[in-house]
Design an enzyme around this catalytic site. Structure first.
Site, PDB file in Angstrom:
ATOM      1  N   CYS A 335       1.098  -1.484  -0.321  1.00 44.42           N
ATOM      2  CA  CYS A 335      -0.338  -0.343  -0.203  1.00 44.42           C
ATOM      3  C   CYS A 335       0.697   1.007  -0.211  1.00 44.42           C
ATOM      4  O   CYS A 335       0.281   2.340  -0.350  1.00 44.42           O
ATOM      5  CB  CYS A 335      -1.287   0.011   0.912  1.00 44.42           C
ATOM      6  SG  CYS A 335      -0.301  -1.475   2.404  1.00 44.42           S
ATOM      7  N   ARG A 364       6.919 -11.059   5.374  1.00 42.37           N
ATOM      8  CA  ARG A 364       7.106 -11.126   6.237  1.00 42.37           C
ATOM      9  C   ARG A 364       7.465 -12.360   7.350  1.00 42.37           C
ATOM     10  O   ARG A 364       7.149 -13.541   7.379  1.00 42.37           O
ATOM     11  CB  ARG A 364       4.665 -10.949   6.659  1.00 42.37           C
ATOM     12  CG  ARG A 364       4.662 -10.176   5.680  1.00 42.37           C
ATOM     13  CD  ARG A 364       3.272 -10.281   5.701  1.00 42.37           C
ATOM     14  NE  ARG A 364       2.195  -9.686   5.139  1.00 42.37           N
ATOM     15  CZ  ARG A 364       0.874  -9.142   4.449  1.00 42.37           C
ATOM     16  NH1 ARG A 364       0.555 -10.554   5.070  1.00 42.37           N
ATOM     17  NH2 ARG A 364       0.643  -8.680   3.552  1.00 42.37           N
ATOM     18  N   GLN A 382       1.212 -11.416  -3.366  1.00 45.00           N
ATOM     19  CA  GLN A 382      -0.229 -10.698  -3.724  1.00 45.00           C
ATOM     20  C   GLN A 382       0.466 -10.812  -5.020  1.00 45.00           C
ATOM     21  O   GLN A 382       0.310  -9.838  -5.719  1.00 45.00           O
ATOM     22  CB  GLN A 382      -0.146  -9.997  -2.675  1.00 45.00           C
ATOM     23  CG  GLN A 382      -0.056 -10.002  -1.069  1.00 45.00           C
ATOM     24  CD  GLN A 382      -0.348  -9.334  -0.281  1.00 45.00           C
ATOM     25  OE1 GLN A 382       0.706  -7.953  -0.720  1.00 45.00           O
ATOM     26  NE2 GLN A 382      -1.216  -9.352   0.542  1.00 45.00           N
ATOM     27  N   ASP A 384      -2.027  -7.995  -5.917  1.00 46.58           N
ATOM     28  CA  ASP A 384      -1.927  -7.148  -4.591  1.00 46.58           C
ATOM     29  C   ASP A 384      -2.755  -5.671  -5.716  1.00 46.58           C
ATOM     30  O   ASP A 384      -2.968  -6.214  -6.885  1.00 46.58           O
ATOM     31  CB  ASP A 384      -1.256  -6.248  -4.057  1.00 46.58           C
ATOM     32  CG  ASP A 384      -1.772  -5.482  -2.629  1.00 46.58           C
ATOM     33  OD1 ASP A 384      -2.754  -5.692  -2.039  1.00 46.58           O
ATOM     34  OD2 ASP A 384      -1.100  -5.358  -1.567  1.00 46.58           O
ATOM     35  N   HIS A 386      -4.608  -1.589  -5.010  1.00 45.06           N
ATOM     36  CA  HIS A 386      -5.457  -0.590  -4.059  1.00 45.06           C
ATOM     37  C   HIS A 386      -6.456   0.063  -4.956  1.00 45.06           C
ATOM     38  O   HIS A 386      -5.446   0.604  -6.201  1.00 45.06           O
ATOM     39  CB  HIS A 386      -4.162   0.225  -4.075  1.00 45.06           C
ATOM     40  CG  HIS A 386      -4.097  -0.926  -2.409  1.00 45.06           C
ATOM     41  ND1 HIS A 386      -2.384  -1.625  -2.713  1.00 45.06           N
ATOM     42  CD2 HIS A 386      -4.122  -1.031  -1.639  1.00 45.06           C
ATOM     43  CE1 HIS A 386      -2.176  -2.147  -1.890  1.00 45.06           C
ATOM     44  NE2 HIS A 386      -2.846  -1.534  -1.235  1.00 45.06           N
ATOM     45  N   LYS A 471     -13.627  -4.876   6.724  1.00 42.22           N
ATOM     46  CA  LYS A 471     -13.053  -5.722   5.073  1.00 42.22           C
ATOM     47  C   LYS A 471     -14.464  -7.071   5.506  1.00 42.22           C
ATOM     48  O   LYS A 471     -15.080  -7.713   6.392  1.00 42.22           O
ATOM     49  CB  LYS A 471     -11.844  -6.206   5.579  1.00 42.22           C
ATOM     50  CG  LYS A 471     -11.683  -6.709   7.056  1.00 42.22           C
ATOM     51  CD  LYS A 471     -10.295  -7.452   7.363  1.00 42.22           C
ATOM     52  CE  LYS A 471     -10.147  -8.062   8.343  1.00 42.22           C
ATOM     53  NZ  LYS A 471      -9.085  -8.461   8.647  1.00 42.22           N
ATOM     54  N   HIS A 519      -7.897  -1.687  -0.031  1.00 39.47           N
ATOM     55  CA  HIS A 519      -6.713  -3.376  -0.489  1.00 39.47           C
ATOM     56  C   HIS A 519      -7.406  -4.176  -0.747  1.00 39.47           C
ATOM     57  O   HIS A 519      -8.416  -4.643  -0.176  1.00 39.47           O
ATOM     58  CB  HIS A 519      -6.474  -3.072   0.520  1.00 39.47           C
ATOM     59  CG  HIS A 519      -5.482  -1.593   1.789  1.00 39.47           C
ATOM     60  ND1 HIS A 519      -4.350  -1.726   1.786  1.00 39.47           N
ATOM     61  CD2 HIS A 519      -6.109  -0.783   2.181  1.00 39.47           C
ATOM     62  CE1 HIS A 519      -3.797  -0.044   2.460  1.00 39.47           C
ATOM     63  NE2 HIS A 519      -5.269   0.002   2.881  1.00 39.47           N
TER      64      HIS A 519
END
Length: 652
Positions: A335, A364, A382, A384, A386, A471, A519
RNA sequence: GCCACCGUAGCUCAGUCGGUAGAGCGGCUGACUUGUAAUCAGCAGGUCGGGAGUUCAAUUCUCCCCGGUGGCUCCA
C-alpha cells in the site's frame, strides 16, 4: 398432562397425572431403544432424567443422530477430564467443548505437560471408566454452592462468576467421583461411549491469551460405533494424500530449503508454469476491472514504513536491515508504494476510482510455529491492488470485486467451499478505531449491501475489523479441515488521512477531498492459493494450468524419430510438452504418466508412425487410437482457452 | 513464541538394547526393443539435521541449537 411421543412422522399420546422423568415416560409408552441417549422436549435437548412437568412433545434422540453424536463427544470430554483427574489429582479442568471441524472434542486442563505416552495411559483409564458404566447424573445447584464445590479451581470459579447470575441456579454433572460444571445434556451413563480415541496433546492458553495461564489441551474424537470411527480415519488418510506439501514434492512444483530459508518457498520450473498461468489470468481480470499495473521495489527506507504506521503496528513482522547507516525494511505490504504512485499528481473527482495492481512479493516474519507449507509462508506473492475511491463509489467498487471473486472461485476453479466474512467494528470499543462513526457506519453498510445484492451468505465478525476500516474476507478449507483466508477487500480511512499520507482529489467545487482506499486481493497470496488448488484438484489440474499438458512416449526405438517430430509440432503450438523416449516398456511409461497426473499422454508406435497419426490416452484411463494431430490440437486449444475444468478429448 | 512429536541416501522407510548403517523407488551403465499401470542385471549415492557433553567408543544416551509436523477461545 398430555405427553406426545414423536418419532419422525408418527406420534402417540398419553396422559400422565404427575411429573415424571423422560425415561419413565418412555418406559410407560413402551419405547425401548438401547441407542437412546437423550431427548428433545418441546424442541429443547435434555437428559433422559429431565422431569416433565407440563404438556410436552418428546422426540427421542438416538446415539447416531446429529444431536446424539454431539452428546457423545461432550460426555467424551467429561470422561477424559475424569481420567486425567484420577491419574493426576492436582489437575484443574477448565473448558472442554465439542469441536465441529475436526469432529471431536478437547479439554483444556491446567496441569503439568504430558507426553504421548501419558496420553495412552489416559486413554486406558478412560476405557476403564467407560467399562464401569458410571451413571451420569445432573444436579441443580445454587451459585454459592457451585462456588463452594469448585473452590479449588479458579478457572471454573471464573466461569461460574461469569455465567451464573447471583442467587440463581445452574447445573453440574456427576459421574462416579467426578463432577463438572456443565449445562449438558449428557449420556445416561459412561458405557455409551462406545468408540473413541485420544488424538493429540498441545498447548493452549486460558482464554486464548498468550500471556495467560498455559493449559494442556487434549484432543479426542468419538463416534456412535467403531465402524463410523474407522470410516472417519480412512477419510483422513485420503485427505492426507491430497496434502499440497506431499503433492508439491511429488509433482515437482516447489521445494523448501529450510536450512537456508525457513518458510521461503522456492518454485521449480513446473511450479512456475502453473504460477504464470494463474498470474496471467488475474492480470487479465485486473485490466478488465480498470486496474493499471505498477511495480514497486522490495524494500524502502523505514521512513516510509513509519509514515504508513507499519513501524508502530507491524514492526515485529518485518525484515529490517541497516545499509550504510540507513535503516531499510523489506516490504510487508504494497500500500505505501502504491500511495507514492497516487501522490505523483493531482486528481479530479472525475478520475476516481484510481486503481493500481501489482503482483508483488512481500516479506513477513511469521512466528516459527505458525508457518505451514505454502499456506503460511514468510515470502509470498500477492495479487495486490489498491483502489482510491470516493465515499459514494465504495459499494459499486466492492460489488465489482465480489463479482470477480465469484467468477474466479466458483466458475473458473470450481471451488465452492467458501466462507465470506464481514469484519466490523467492536461497537463497545469504538476508541480503538480511526475515522468517524458516521464514516464507519456508511462504509460497513456499503460492504453489507454489496454482499446482499449478490445474495451471498456471510458471517458478521464483530470486532474483527482492522483499526483502519471494515473488511470482507473469503476463507477456504484445506485438505485437513483448516480454514485459510484468500480474498480480502479492506476499506481504509487511515492511510489517506491528514496524519499519514494526506491524499486528495478535488471535488466538483474544487475543494480537496480525501479518498477512501480499498486494499484488495483475489487470490490473496498466490502461494497459498497454489496450495489450495493443489489440494482442490489433488494435483490433477485442469489443462490450462497443468505444468505438463502433454507427454509423448514412444513404444520402441523404431518410433523415436516420429516421436520427436510430434514433440516439436506440439511445442511450436505453445503446448507444454515433456516426453519419455527411454528404452523402458510402454507399461512403465503409462504407469508413470498416470502417477504424474499428466492430462494427455501421446503414444507413438510403428502404427502411428506409418499412418502419420497419434494415439492419445488421458489420466482417466481413456484412450483414442490413431487420430490426427490436428484434431487433438483443436481440442487441446479449446480446453486451454476455455479454461475447461474437464479433459474431453478421449471421451468421445 | 509456547506444548507434544519428529529429523538415517534425491524420495519412502528399516536398523543399531552404544562398536561409524540397509531396502525399495529414483540416478548412472549395460542387456532387452517391448502396443497400454513397474523388463532384467550391475554400479554409484549417507561426517544417520548441527554443536557440546558422558564414554575406550555416540547415528544410538544427556543437554543446547536449527528445522519440520500438529495444536494454541469452535467458551461451562
Amino acid at each position: 398432562m398430555q405427553v406426545r411421543l414423536k418419532r419422525g412422522e408418527k406420534s402417540t399420546e398419553i396422559e400422565i397425572s404427575s411429573p415424571m422423568s423422560v425415561s419413565e415416560i418412555l418406559e410407560l409408552m413402551n419405547y425401548k431403544d438401547k441407542d437412546l441417549v437423550a431427548a428433545k422436549v418441546n424442541g429443547k435437548l435434555v437428559d433422559l432424567s429431565q422431569i416433565v412437568k407440563e404438556d410436552a412433545t418428546i422426540e427421542p434422540v438416538r446415539i447416531d443422530s446429529e444431536d446424539g453424536i454431539h452428546i457423545i463427544r461432550h460426555s467424551g470430554a467429561h470422561i477424559l477430564a475424569q481420567a486425567v483427574k484420577e491419574l493426576y489429582p492436582e489437575a484443574q479442568p477448565t473448558i472442554g467443548p465439542v469441536t465441529e471441524d475436526p469432529p471431536g472434542f478437547y479439554y483444556d486442563i491446567h496441569m503439568r505437560n504430558i507426553t504421548e505416552e501419558d496420553l495412552k495411559k489416559i486413554e486406558d483409564k478412560m476405557r476403564e471408566i467407560v467399562k464401569s458404566d458410571l451413571k451420569i447424573k445432573r444436579k441443580e445447584l445454587k451459585k454459592d454452592d457451585l462456588k463452594e464445590l469448585f473452590r479449588d479451581n479458579p478457572f471454573k470459579l471464573e466461569l461460574i462468576e461469569e455465567n451464573v447470575p447471583d442467587n440463581s441456579y445452574s447445573t453440574v454433572y456427576e459421574q462416579g467421583d467426578f463432577i463438572d460444571f456443565c449445562l449438558g445434556p449428557h449420556l445416561p451413563s459412561t458405557s455409551y461411549l462406545r468408540a473413541f480415541k485420544l488424538l493429540s496433546v498441545s498447548n493452549a492458553y486460558w482464554r486464548g491469551n498468550e500471556k495467560g495461564t498455559p493449559l494442556v489441551r487434549i484432543y479426542g474424537t468419538a463416534f456412535p460405533n467403531e465402524k463410523m470411527m474407522k470410516e472417519y480415519f480412512a477419510m483422513l488418510e485420503e485427505a492426507k494424500r491430497r496434502d499440497h506439501r506431499k503433492l508439491g514434492a511429488e509433482l515437482d512444483l516447489f521445494i523448501m530449503r529450510p536450512e537456508y530459508g525457513p518458510s521461503f518457498p522456492i518454485y521449480t520450473p513446473k511450479g512456475v508454469a502453473l504460477r504464470n498461468e494463474l498470474i496471467n489470468y488475474m492480470k487479465q481480470l485486473n485490466r478488465k476491472a480498470g486496474y493499471e499495473e505498477v511495480w514497486t521495489p522490495h524494500a524502502f527506507k523505514t521512513s516510509l514504513w513509519e509514515k504508513s504506521g507499519h513501524m508502530s503496528h507491524y514492526r515485529d513482522n518485518m525484515f529490517l536491515m541497516e545499509v550504510e547507516n540507513e535503516d531499510y525494511g523489506m516490504k510487508p505490504m504494497n500500500c505505501p508504494g502504491h500511495i507514492l504512485i497516487f501522490q505523483r499528481k493531482a486528481w479530479s473527482y472525475r478520475d476516481m476510482p484510481v486503481r493500481f495492481s501489482e503482483f508483488a512479493t512481500v516479506y513477513r516474519y511469521e512466528k516459527s510455529g505458525v508457518t505451514s507449507g505454502l499456506l503460511r509462508v514468510r515470502s509470498l506473492t500477492q495479487d495486490d491492488g489498491h483502489a482510491f475511491v470516493r465515499m459514494d463509489q465504495i459499494e459499486q467498487e466492492v460489488g465489482k470485486l465480489i463479482d470477480i471473486i465469484k467468477e474466479v472461485y466458483y466458475s473458473t476453479f470450481g471451488i465452492k467451499e467458501l466462507k465470506f466474512k464481514l469484519s466490523t467494528r467492536d461497537e463497545n470499543n469504538k476508541d480503538k478505531y480511526t475515522g468517524s462513526s458516521e464514516v464507519w457506519d456508511k462504509a460497513t453498510k456499503a460492504l453489507m449491501q454489496s454482499l446482499e445484492n449478490r445474495s451471498i451468505k456471510y458471517e458478521i465478525k464483530e470486532g474483527e475489523a482492522a483499526f483502519y476500516g471494515p473488511k470482507i474476507d473469503v476463507d477456504v478449507r484445506d485438505a485437513i479441515g483448516r480454514y485459510w483466508q484468500l480474498s480480502t477487500i479492506q476499506l481504509d480511512f487511515f492511510m489517506p488521512d491528514r496524519d499519514h499520507f494526506d491524499l486528495k482529489y478535488n471535488d466538483e467545487n474544487n475543494q480537496p477531498q480525501q479518498p477512501v482506499m480499498i486494499h484488495r486481493a483475489i487470490y490473496g497470496s498466490l502461494d497459498r492459493f497454489m496450495g489450495v488448488i493443489i489440494e482442490h484438484f489433488a494435483g490433477a489440474f485442469p489443462l490450462w494450468i497443468s505444468p505438463v499438458q502433454v507427454r509423448v512416449v514412444n513404444i520402441s526405438e523404431g518410433s523415436l524419430e516420429y516421436s520427436r517430430k510430434i514433440i516439436d509440432l506440439l511445442l511450436s503450438e505453445g503446448i507444454r510438452v515433456d516426453s519419455d523416449l527411454s528404452s523402458e516398456t510402454i507399461n512403465k511409461k503409462i504407469r508413470e504418466a498416470h502417477g504424474d497426473k499428466i492430462p494427455y499422454t501421446v503414444i507413438i508406435g510403428d502404427k502411428e508412425a506409418n499412418e502419420s497419426k497419434i494415439s492419445v490416452r488421458d489420466r482417466k484411463n481413456r484412450q483414442r487410437n490413431l487420430v490426427s494431430l490436428e484434431s487433438f490440437l483443436t481440442v487441446l486449444k479449446e480446453e486451454i482457452n476455455s479454461k475447461s475444468l474437464e479433459i474431453h478429448f478421449c471421451s468421445n
